[in-house]
Design a protein around this motif. Structure first.
Motif, PDB file in Angstrom:
ATOM      1  N   ALA A  53       0.847  -1.187   0.000  1.00  0.00           N
ATOM      2  CA  ALA A  53       0.000   0.000   0.000  1.00  0.00           C
ATOM      3  C   ALA A  53       0.885   1.241   0.000  1.00  0.00           C
ATOM      4  N   ILE A  54       0.609   2.152  -0.923  1.00  0.00           N
ATOM      5  CA  ILE A  54       1.412   3.373  -1.042  1.00  0.00           C
ATOM      6  C   ILE A  54       0.670   4.519  -0.374  1.00  0.00           C
ATOM      7  N   LYS A  55       1.378   5.221   0.514  1.00  0.00           N
ATOM      8  CA  LYS A  55       0.752   6.352   1.210  1.00  0.00           C
ATOM      9  C   LYS A  55       0.565   7.498   0.235  1.00  0.00           C
ATOM     10  N   ARG A  56      -0.690   7.860  -0.019  1.00  0.00           N
ATOM     11  CA  ARG A  56      -0.932   8.937  -0.973  1.00  0.00           C
ATOM     12  C   ARG A  56      -0.486  10.250  -0.355  1.00  0.00           C
ATOM     13  N   GLN A  57      -0.870  10.478   0.883  1.00  0.00           N
ATOM     14  CA  GLN A  57      -0.421  11.699   1.551  1.00  0.00           C
ATOM     15  C   GLN A  57      -0.110  11.387   2.993  1.00  0.00           C
ATOM     16  N   ARG A  58       1.085  11.780   3.415  1.00  0.00           N
ATOM     17  CA  ARG A  58       1.455  11.545   4.801  1.00  0.00           C
ATOM     18  C   ARG A  58       0.756  12.549   5.699  1.00  0.00           C
ATOM     19  N   LYS A  59       0.380  12.074   6.870  1.00  0.00           N
ATOM     20  CA  LYS A  59      -0.320  12.959   7.787  1.00  0.00           C
ATOM     21  C   LYS A  59       0.645  13.578   8.803  1.00  0.00           C
ATOM     22  N   GLU A  60       1.933  13.277   8.666  1.00  0.00           N
ATOM     23  CA  GLU A  60       2.898  13.785   9.630  1.00  0.00           C
ATOM     24  C   GLU A  60       3.204  15.255   9.367  1.00  0.00           C
ATOM     25  N   GLY A  61       3.960  15.875  10.263  1.00  0.00           N
ATOM     26  CA  GLY A  61       4.334  17.280  10.113  1.00  0.00           C
ATOM     27  C   GLY A  61       5.301  17.472   8.951  1.00  0.00           C
ATOM     28  N   ALA A 114       6.087   3.121   0.529  1.00  0.00           N
ATOM     29  CA  ALA A 114       5.406   1.871   0.878  1.00  0.00           C
ATOM     30  C   ALA A 114       6.028   1.395   2.185  1.00  0.00           C
ATOM     31  N   GLY A 115       5.253   1.430   3.236  1.00  0.00           N
ATOM     32  CA  GLY A 115       5.793   1.026   4.536  1.00  0.00           C
ATOM     33  C   GLY A 115       5.463  -0.427   4.808  1.00  0.00           C
ATOM     34  N   ASN A 116       5.006  -0.689   6.026  1.00  0.00           N
ATOM     35  CA  ASN A 116       4.704  -2.070   6.393  1.00  0.00           C
ATOM     36  C   ASN A 116       3.431  -2.576   5.731  1.00  0.00           C
ATOM     37  N   PHE A 117       2.463  -1.667   5.586  1.00  0.00           N
ATOM     38  CA  PHE A 117       1.122  -2.067   5.145  1.00  0.00           C
ATOM     39  C   PHE A 117       1.196  -2.775   3.784  1.00  0.00           C
ATOM     40  N   SER A 118       0.876  -4.058   3.785  1.00  0.00           N
ATOM     41  CA  SER A 118       1.009  -4.832   2.551  1.00  0.00           C
ATOM     42  C   SER A 118       0.328  -6.185   2.710  1.00  0.00           C
ATOM     43  N   VAL A 150      -0.754  -0.281  -4.383  1.00  0.00           N
ATOM     44  CA  VAL A 150      -2.125   0.222  -4.353  1.00  0.00           C
ATOM     45  C   VAL A 150      -2.094   1.477  -3.494  1.00  0.00           C
ATOM     46  N   GLU A 151      -2.595   2.585  -4.026  1.00  0.00           N
ATOM     47  CA  GLU A 151      -2.551   3.826  -3.244  1.00  0.00           C
ATOM     48  C   GLU A 151      -3.637   3.829  -2.184  1.00  0.00           C
ATOM     49  N   PHE A 152      -3.338   4.453  -1.060  1.00  0.00           N
ATOM     50  CA  PHE A 152      -4.373   4.609  -0.038  1.00  0.00           C
ATOM     51  C   PHE A 152      -4.125   5.885   0.737  1.00  0.00           C
ATOM     52  N   GLU A 153      -5.198   6.352   1.377  1.00  0.00           N
ATOM     53  CA  GLU A 153      -5.132   7.569   2.169  1.00  0.00           C
ATOM     54  C   GLU A 153      -4.698   7.181   3.578  1.00  0.00           C
TER      55      GLU A 153
END
Ligand code: UDP
Ligand code: MG
Length: 327
Positions: free
Chosen positions: A119-127, A153-157, A191-194
């Motif tokens: 899963a690809i982070k579409r937009q990071r919510k971090e600062g 792409a982090g752990n989510f997969s 796969v992109e995700f929010e």
């Protein structure tokens, strides 16, 4: 019916666990799978351990691996993967930043024939700063690594069982799971995700831990830092040679005397800096080699819950040990 395991690392998440478990189980229950959740309690010191024990008592589909202390996120994940044996294994963070509702999208791609769906982070919510640091990390890692590690792409997969078995069979103790996952190759799809915000509390991965993970990733997947030392050595020697030529020319031909304390000091400091840096880089590798050769178990399990017949996967492996039950 095909089987699906969801592996979730948990470190001090008692404020999130009830919500996480409810949402995750709701999603999994809606699937045409024989499913199981494997929580890895990474030595939590809040009520997470007790909460997980209760969950395992109430729900036969909830399994728990309690580690004997905090081993860090990547090893907690590795511990979870080592006990997973379903046809497909989903990996997600336990802070609800990776929404369980995305899992069906991952499954669709897997059913279409992918071995790994990340899963690809579409937009990071971090600062702002953390976002910039993450993009710098991925740019550098992708430039330096010999393996094509996808950015953001982090752990989510979701991984096919064959991929998980390959990762489980890799003997290294310093484990950057997203890198190992890419190393396996095969058909890998994004796969992109929010990405959601953390449900509660502060990140358990402190900046120091994140930096350590980044260094582990660099040094485990690239030899370029080592080569950098050689490269700098050549560059500096080249410069030194040119300087020598000028000095000789001035002394022998144009006859100018050379006075200069500042230039001498600058060269010494510059060279000293490069030498220290190169030794430091070599040190990073040697430290890691040392760590691998000690061959200590990478993690220690203090207790398994609800493993059922899957205790069979609790095979002796040089990577992990099972401590005598603590309670
Ligand atoms: N985590 C863990 N061990 C640790 C640190 C974190 O198992 O030593 C877990 C944590 O409970 C969470 C997941 O890893 O479920 C992601 O952690 P976090 O949200 O702190 O990381 P970030 O979102 O900054 O990547
Ligand atoms: Mg998080």
């Amino acid at each position: 019916m095909k089987r699906l395991d969801a592996v979730v690392p948990i470190y001090n998440e008692d404020k999130i666990l009830p919500e996480l478990d409810a949402r995750l189980r709701a999603v999994l229950a809606g699937l045409e799978f024989d499913w199981r959740v494997i929580y890895v309690d990474d030595g939590s010191v809040d009520d997470s351990g007790a909460l997980l024990a209760t969950l395992a008592k109430e729900h036969p589909r909830v399994s728990v691996v309690h580690l004997s202390r905090n081993f860090g996120q990547q090893l907690a994940i590795a511990a979870g993967l080592a006990t997973a044996d379903a046809d497909a294994v989903v990996l997600l963070d336990g802070d609800l930043q990776d929404p369980p509702e995305v899992i069906p999208d991952l499954i669709t791609k897997w059913e279409e024939g992918s071995d790994v769906v990340y899963a690809i982070k579409r937009q990071r919510k971090e600062g702002w700063l953390k976002r910039k640091m993450f993009s710098l990390f991925y740019v550098l890692l992708r430039k330096m690594s010999s393996v094509d590690i996808p950015a953001d792409a982090g752990n989510f997969s979701l991984m096919d069982r064959s991929v998980v078995e390959l990762i489980n069979s890799m003997p290294e103790r310093s484990r950057y799971v997203s890198g190992l996952r890419a190393y396996v190759g095969g058909r890998q799809t994004g796969v992109e995700f929010e990405r959601a915000e953390r449900f509660a509390g502060d990140p358990r991965q402190s900046p120091r831990r994140l930096i350590r993970m980044a260094l582990d990733a660099f040094f485990a997947f690239s030899e370029i830092p080592l080569k950098l030392a050689t490269f700098l050595g050549f560059v500096v020697s080249g410069i030194a040679f040119l300087v020598l030529l000028t000095v000789l020319y001035k002394r022998l031909i144009s006859g100018e005397a050379i006075i200069g304390w500042a230039s001498t000091m600058t060269s010494i400091l510059f060279l000293g800096g490069i030498q220290l840096m190169s030794v430091g880089i070599i040190g990073e590798y040697i430290g890691r080699i040392y760590n691998e050769t000690k061959a200590r178990p990478a993690w220690i399990v203090s207790r398994y819950r609800n493993m059922g017949d899957r205790r069979a996967t609790d095979i002796p492996s040089p990577l992990h040990e099972t401590a005598p039950a603590i309670d």
